[in-house]
Design an enzyme around this catalytic site. Sequence first.
Site, PDB file in Angstrom:
ATOM      1  N   LYS A  82       0.839  -1.200   0.000  1.00 22.04           N
ATOM      2  CA  LYS A  82       0.000   0.000   0.000  1.00 22.04           C
ATOM      3  C   LYS A  82       0.874   1.249   0.000  1.00 22.04           C
ATOM      4  CE  LYS A  82      -3.886  -0.519   2.416  1.00 22.04           C
ATOM      5  NZ  LYS A  82      -4.533  -0.769   3.719  1.00 22.04           N
ATOM      6  N   ARG A  87       6.466 -48.371 -23.511  1.00 26.07           N
ATOM      7  CA  ARG A  87       7.295 -49.015 -22.500  1.00 26.07           C
ATOM      8  C   ARG A  87       6.916 -50.482 -22.415  1.00 26.07           C
ATOM      9  NH1 ARG A  87       6.724 -47.407 -16.349  1.00 26.07           N
ATOM     10  NH2 ARG A  87       4.836 -48.636 -16.550  1.00 26.07           N
ATOM     11  N   CYS A 112       8.936 -38.633 -17.779  1.00 28.01           N
ATOM     12  CA  CYS A 112       7.551 -39.060 -17.694  1.00 28.01           C
ATOM     13  C   CYS A 112       7.248 -39.177 -16.207  1.00 28.01           C
ATOM     14  CB  CYS A 112       7.319 -40.368 -18.424  1.00 28.01           C
ATOM     15  SG  CYS A 112       8.396 -41.690 -17.901  1.00 28.01           S
ATOM     16  N   MET A 124      -4.669  -5.618  10.709  1.00 32.21           N
ATOM     17  CA  MET A 124      -5.475  -4.682  11.477  1.00 32.21           C
ATOM     18  C   MET A 124      -6.321  -3.768  10.600  1.00 32.21           C
ATOM     19  SD  MET A 124      -4.404  -1.933  14.294  1.00 32.21           S
ATOM     20  CE  MET A 124      -4.676  -0.580  13.182  1.00 32.21           C
ATOM     21  N   ARG A 184       2.064 -47.110 -21.251  1.00 33.44           N
ATOM     22  CA  ARG A 184       2.286 -48.289 -20.403  1.00 33.44           C
ATOM     23  C   ARG A 184       1.509 -49.465 -20.962  1.00 33.44           C
ATOM     24  NH1 ARG A 184       0.942 -44.471 -15.507  1.00 33.44           N
ATOM     25  NH2 ARG A 184      -0.526 -44.001 -17.150  1.00 33.44           N
ATOM     26  N   TYR A 196      12.125 -33.031 -23.541  1.00 35.53           N
ATOM     27  CA  TYR A 196      10.669 -32.883 -23.430  1.00 35.53           C
ATOM     28  C   TYR A 196      10.176 -33.365 -22.081  1.00 35.53           C
ATOM     29  CZ  TYR A 196      10.401 -37.921 -24.188  1.00 35.53           C
ATOM     30  OH  TYR A 196      10.543 -39.272 -24.046  1.00 35.53           O
ATOM     31  N   ARG A 228      -3.731  -1.113  -6.515  1.00 35.83           N
ATOM     32  CA  ARG A 228      -2.983  -2.377  -6.483  1.00 35.83           C
ATOM     33  C   ARG A 228      -3.453  -3.197  -7.668  1.00 35.83           C
ATOM     34  NH1 ARG A 228      -6.051  -4.751  -1.130  1.00 35.83           N
ATOM     35  NH2 ARG A 228      -8.127  -4.169  -1.802  1.00 35.83           N
ATOM     36  N   SER A 282      14.312 -41.716 -20.683  1.00 35.31           N
ATOM     37  CA  SER A 282      13.155 -41.029 -20.127  1.00 35.31           C
ATOM     38  C   SER A 282      13.249 -41.168 -18.616  1.00 35.31           C
ATOM     39  CB  SER A 282      11.858 -41.641 -20.646  1.00 35.31           C
ATOM     40  OG  SER A 282      10.761 -40.969 -20.066  1.00 35.31           O
ATOM     41  N   GLY A 321      -7.074 -10.068   7.273  1.00 37.95           N
ATOM     42  CA  GLY A 321      -6.986 -10.317   8.706  1.00 37.95           C
ATOM     43  C   GLY A 321      -5.953  -9.469   9.413  1.00 37.95           C
ATOM     44  N   HIS A 360      -4.184 -41.815  -3.422  1.00 42.92           N
ATOM     45  CA  HIS A 360      -4.638 -42.591  -4.566  1.00 42.92           C
ATOM     46  C   HIS A 360      -5.773 -41.887  -5.288  1.00 42.92           C
ATOM     47  CE1 HIS A 360      -7.152 -45.637  -6.526  1.00 42.92           C
ATOM     48  NE2 HIS A 360      -5.980 -46.093  -6.928  1.00 42.92           N
ATOM     49  N   GLU A 362      15.279 -44.680 -13.771  1.00 41.19           N
ATOM     50  CA  GLU A 362      14.424 -44.579 -12.582  1.00 41.19           C
ATOM     51  C   GLU A 362      15.064 -45.224 -11.363  1.00 41.19           C
ATOM     52  OE1 GLU A 362      10.672 -46.520 -13.539  1.00 41.19           O
ATOM     53  OE2 GLU A 362      11.682 -47.767 -15.021  1.00 41.19           O
ATOM     54  N   ARG A 400      -3.090   3.063   8.630  1.00 39.88           N
ATOM     55  CA  ARG A 400      -3.434   1.880   7.831  1.00 39.88           C
ATOM     56  C   ARG A 400      -2.266   0.900   7.816  1.00 39.88           C
ATOM     57  NH1 ARG A 400      -4.585   4.490   2.031  1.00 39.88           N
ATOM     58  NH2 ARG A 400      -6.115   2.813   1.885  1.00 39.88           N
ATOM     59  N   GLY A 436      12.028 -41.548 -15.210  1.00 34.68           N
ATOM     60  CA  GLY A 436      10.793 -41.923 -14.522  1.00 34.68           C
ATOM     61  C   GLY A 436      10.876 -41.359 -13.119  1.00 34.68           C
ATOM     62  N   THR A 437      10.482 -40.117 -12.975  1.00 33.48           N
ATOM     63  CA  THR A 437      10.778 -39.413 -11.721  1.00 33.48           C
ATOM     64  C   THR A 437       9.930 -39.891 -10.536  1.00 33.48           C
ATOM     65  OG1 THR A 437       9.363 -37.621 -12.488  1.00 33.48           O
ATOM     66  CG2 THR A 437      11.732 -37.342 -12.765  1.00 33.48           C
ATOM     67  N   ASN A 438       8.824 -40.587 -10.802  1.00 34.64           N
ATOM     68  CA  ASN A 438       8.078 -41.148  -9.665  1.00 34.64           C
ATOM     69  C   ASN A 438       8.911 -42.224  -8.984  1.00 34.64           C
ATOM     70  OD1 ASN A 438       5.984 -39.542 -10.397  1.00 34.64           O
ATOM     71  ND2 ASN A 438       4.658 -41.197 -11.113  1.00 34.64           N
ATOM     72  N   ASP A 439       9.343 -43.219  -9.787  1.00 41.20           N
ATOM     73  CA  ASP A 439      10.160 -44.281  -9.202  1.00 41.20           C
ATOM     74  C   ASP A 439      11.523 -43.759  -8.774  1.00 41.20           C
ATOM     75  OD1 ASP A 439       8.863 -46.673  -8.774  1.00 41.20           O
ATOM     76  OD2 ASP A 439       8.840 -47.165 -10.912  1.00 41.20           O
TER      77      ASP A 439
HETATM   78  P1  ADP Z   1      -8.117  -2.147   3.583  1.00 46.54           P
HETATM   79  O1  ADP Z   1      -6.760  -2.705   3.412  1.00 46.54           O
HETATM   80  O2  ADP Z   1      -8.998  -2.941   4.466  1.00 46.54           O
HETATM   81  O3  ADP Z   1      -8.744  -1.757   2.281  1.00 46.54           O
HETATM   82  P2  ADP Z   1      -7.518   0.628   3.899  1.00 46.54           P
HETATM   83  O4  ADP Z   1      -6.332   1.071   4.666  1.00 46.54           O
HETATM   84  O5  ADP Z   1      -7.380   0.675   2.437  1.00 46.54           O
HETATM   85  O6  ADP Z   1      -7.918  -0.791   4.422  1.00 46.54           O
HETATM   86  O7  ADP Z   1      -8.656   1.602   4.415  1.00 46.54           O
HETATM   87  C1  ADP Z   1      -9.968   1.306   4.738  1.00 46.54           C
HETATM   88  C2  ADP Z   1     -10.867   2.392   4.166  1.00 46.54           C
HETATM   89  O8  ADP Z   1     -10.507   3.664   4.635  1.00 46.54           O
HETATM   90  C3  ADP Z   1     -10.799   2.441   2.670  1.00 46.54           C
HETATM   91  O9  ADP Z   1     -12.075   2.658   2.156  1.00 46.54           O
HETATM   92  C4  ADP Z   1      -9.933   3.627   2.427  1.00 46.54           C
HETATM   93  O10 ADP Z   1     -10.194   4.216   1.185  1.00 46.54           O
HETATM   94  C5  ADP Z   1     -10.299   4.537   3.573  1.00 46.54           C
HETATM   95  N1  ADP Z   1      -9.205   5.459   3.888  1.00 46.54           N
HETATM   96  C6  ADP Z   1      -7.940   5.125   4.204  1.00 46.54           C
HETATM   97  N2  ADP Z   1      -7.180   6.221   4.384  1.00 46.54           N
HETATM   98  C7  ADP Z   1      -7.981   7.276   4.190  1.00 46.54           C
HETATM   99  C8  ADP Z   1      -7.783   8.698   4.227  1.00 46.54           C
HETATM  100  N3  ADP Z   1      -6.583   9.219   4.490  1.00 46.54           N
HETATM  101  N4  ADP Z   1      -8.826   9.469   3.966  1.00 46.54           N
HETATM  102  C9  ADP Z   1     -10.030   8.941   3.701  1.00 46.54           C
HETATM  103  N5  ADP Z   1     -10.293   7.648   3.651  1.00 46.54           N
HETATM  104  C10 ADP Z   1      -9.278   6.808   3.900  1.00 46.54           C
HETATM  105 MG    MG Z   2      -7.993  -0.663   0.974  1.00 51.29          MG
END
Ligand code: ADP
Ligand code: MG
Length: 889
Positions: A26, A621, A844, A110, A565, A864, A343, A776, A108, A459, A757, A99, A778-781
């Site tokens: 980011k 074979r 193979c 923060m 085979r 090949y 991104r 050839s 997952g 299997h 093999e 962020r 035979g990489t399994n064996d």
């Molecule tokens: P995530 O990785 O979950 O997308 P983000 O860091 O991108 O988390 O942010 C969550 C939300 O907050 C997004 O909608 C983002 O556009 C918004 N946001 C982040 N920074 C700002 C900012 N400086 N001003 C306004 N909105 C923001």
């Molecule tokens: Mg985001």
Amino acid sequence: MTGESVQYLYDMSEGDASMRPLLGGKGANLAEMKRLGIPVPDGFTVSTAACIATTASGGEWPAGLWEDILDSLTRLEERTGRTLGGDQDGANPLLLSVRSGAVVSMPGMMDTILNLGVGDDTVEALGAEADNPRFAWDSYRRFLQMYGEVVEGVAPHAYEDELTALKARRGVEQDTELSTEDLQELVRTFKDVSRRELGRDLPTDPREQLRGAIDAVFGSWDTPRARVYRRANGIPDDLGTAVNVMQMVFGNRGDTSATGVCFTRNPSTGVSELYGEFLVNAQGEDVVAGIRTPRPLAQMEEVLPEAYTQLVRTMADLESHYKDMQDIEFTVEDGTLYLLQTRSGKRTAAAALRIARDMVTEEVLTREEALQRVEPAQLDQLLHPAIDPEHGRSPVTKGLPASPGAAVGEVVFDADTAAERGGAGEAVVLVRYETTPDDIHGVIVAQGVLTAHGGMTSHAAVVARGMGRPCVAGASKIRIDVPGRTLTIGDRVFAEGDMITLDGSTGEVYGEALELIPPQINEDFQAITAWADDVRRMGVRANADTGEDAAKARELGAEGIGLCRTEHMFMAADRLPAVRRMILAESEDERAQALATILPMQQEDFEEIFTAMAGLPVTVRLLDPPLHEFLPDLVEQSLLVQRLELTDGDAQELSAARRLLGQVKRLHEQNPMLGTRGCRLGMLYPEIPEMQTRAIVRAALAVREEHGQTAGVEIMIPLVAYASELKAQRAVVERTVADELATAGAELEVTIGTMIELPRAAIVADQIAEHADFFSFGTNDLTQTGVGISRDDAEQGFLSTYVADEVIPGNPFESIDRDGVGGLVQIGAERGRSVRPDLKLGVCGEHGGDPASIGLFEELGLTYVSCSPYRVPIARFAAARAVLAQRGT
Ligand code: ADP
Ligand code: MG
Ligand code: MG
């Protein structure tokens, strides 16, 4: 600057896209956008180095980090002309977002904190400045909730319940319908909630809040949830996450403000069209949170025309700059556009291909670059029916994605039922604890296979992949009661005949019938594999034992057969008696007679295959499997003799049974996999290779006679350890070929080679090459014999523990063990070519269809690879990628 030479803080203007390892994805992309002159709110990034140092010392910040942050903050305050916490009278407040942003995007981590810097001292000034007190109080209540939940760990419902209650009291549905006074009340209530939940107030000093927020981001890198995710996805633990601190821009400042997300192309089809959503007067994740229904991006043209035009232009600029489809977050504050994230966008397999192809047509990418934008696994997905992505259902359980594609059918619990009902054209899914070779007839006709036990190379998985049948293996949470005919998943019980859907590409299992979409070998797919063909150096052949498989392989682009085979030709029920007679024959005459019965059957098999592959090489074979497989089981035969003895049965029958028992005992081996296998059988009974050679030559001539063209005949001697074995077997084959051709008065080119093999064969490959036109691997064996593990035993046993505990990087039967088995291949290749520089070298075995292994085979300069028919397009593609990787492009 702190300590040695580590820089913990970067102003946004100092970075660029190449600094991803330090700034996270980011942060690096924000800096890149700033560099390109795209409007991005100003800010700074706390680098991954700070997170790594903090994690390493158990949560202690490195010396000087806080001072560095304060310096960066001061610079940001100077650039923006604002102050965190406001000036003396609270005027001119700087509000921030905090962020997290790891190097590899990770769910997952923060959640983002927005509006940091609003408080009792600044809320009035913020509202006055915007001439919109409501907006200021809305930002304040959002901040309290986010900070309380994310940094202090207050349970989300604690705040949400109060919000819901207030809306109910006011009789409104939407947050936007709450008045300024309502929001002021909510701020008071939220403070009470925090005090109640935490036993103290939330910190009110914005600097302290900033410190807390940054520390919480560091902490989120090391939570068990994050660690589990990283392990599952092969992300190293020591990458760390960066923290991006940015000035807030406000999409919730009234009706000339908005927030939204967009993609530069349609991520599910790949079509180049406007794709996105926005919400007027909204902040942050309101768009994705589903509280209000967002509007399609096209409508933004009417509402906010200038920002819209600028956004569309920026989308195009970003895409051509990154040369890839972008996933973008934006906010419009009072008519002014800001970009908040870009991104490369996640996309379906079909979209990946479409985008790669279109970008070549648009001259954005070269063909070679386009090849690198598609993953082999994505091609794989398209080769199989898939679940309609619009299904919107949740899986009932998940196993291993053992063989890609989707299957819908009625649950059946044994192979016989599957064979019966599937054979009658019904759609069934075979559900087993695990499958064995006895289940094959059921697997063949089932739509898919679900097992409770076994891994990616169990299997069931291997067989299913070989046949292009979807399979979910090792779904350990399912309970199967075969006598009771029920399948239990969680609290749901499925009876035989109930419908389920498997997604072998993800491992997901659904407790109902979902819509499927057919395989998509469309023009995009064909274009991309055709480009791969131009780039790749290695040939790609298929492993096929029947005419049908050979035809399928050719259709998918195979350039011949690398392994045909002949075992199954002996195992077929109508042939087994003759094969048994041949093995047990007590005179040469008897044996010759038995072989004469088998020969025409073999010839017929070969004719089908040669017809399907006319004009292309076919490596046949000669017979390989252990002898005992053709004979009755030792225990069963002993029991039969006992029974006949006890029942005083027919004397003749008894003596025949005893004789057979004697023969079975004589041929019984303690470890048949290391017994009379491969060419050892041909050494004992040269009549067998001789008969097979005759069948091959006759078939080749017959096909040429009928179609004017035949396959290129390559005869392969299996499991050679000694050069002298190959020499002797070669003599048998050569003599027989000459004899057949003389009788037919015809000419035919036949080349003779061997499987490598066994480790010994690799080591003495120079000696063996004296007698071989080709090798050839035979990489399994070679994996079994080189590592010293029996595949079936290992995969049922210690191997999965080894993989889980990271004793070894992965299952060596899936991806070749580079150092060990790969080393043997290298030795075999080098020593073989030292004697015969033109020696053709193939692979193979399943590694021939595995992209990572194909990378190694390219490095070793093999001629090949050969793999199962359904993996041929993947192998063609992976071979091209391997060439590009070698070139370092
Ligand atoms: P995530 O990785 O979950 O997308 P983000 O860091 O991108 O988390 O942010 C969550 C939300 O907050 C997004 O909608 C983002 O556009 C918004 N946001 C982040 N920074 C700002 C900012 N400086 N001003 C306004 N909105 C923001
Ligand atoms: Mg985001
Ligand atoms: Mg989020």
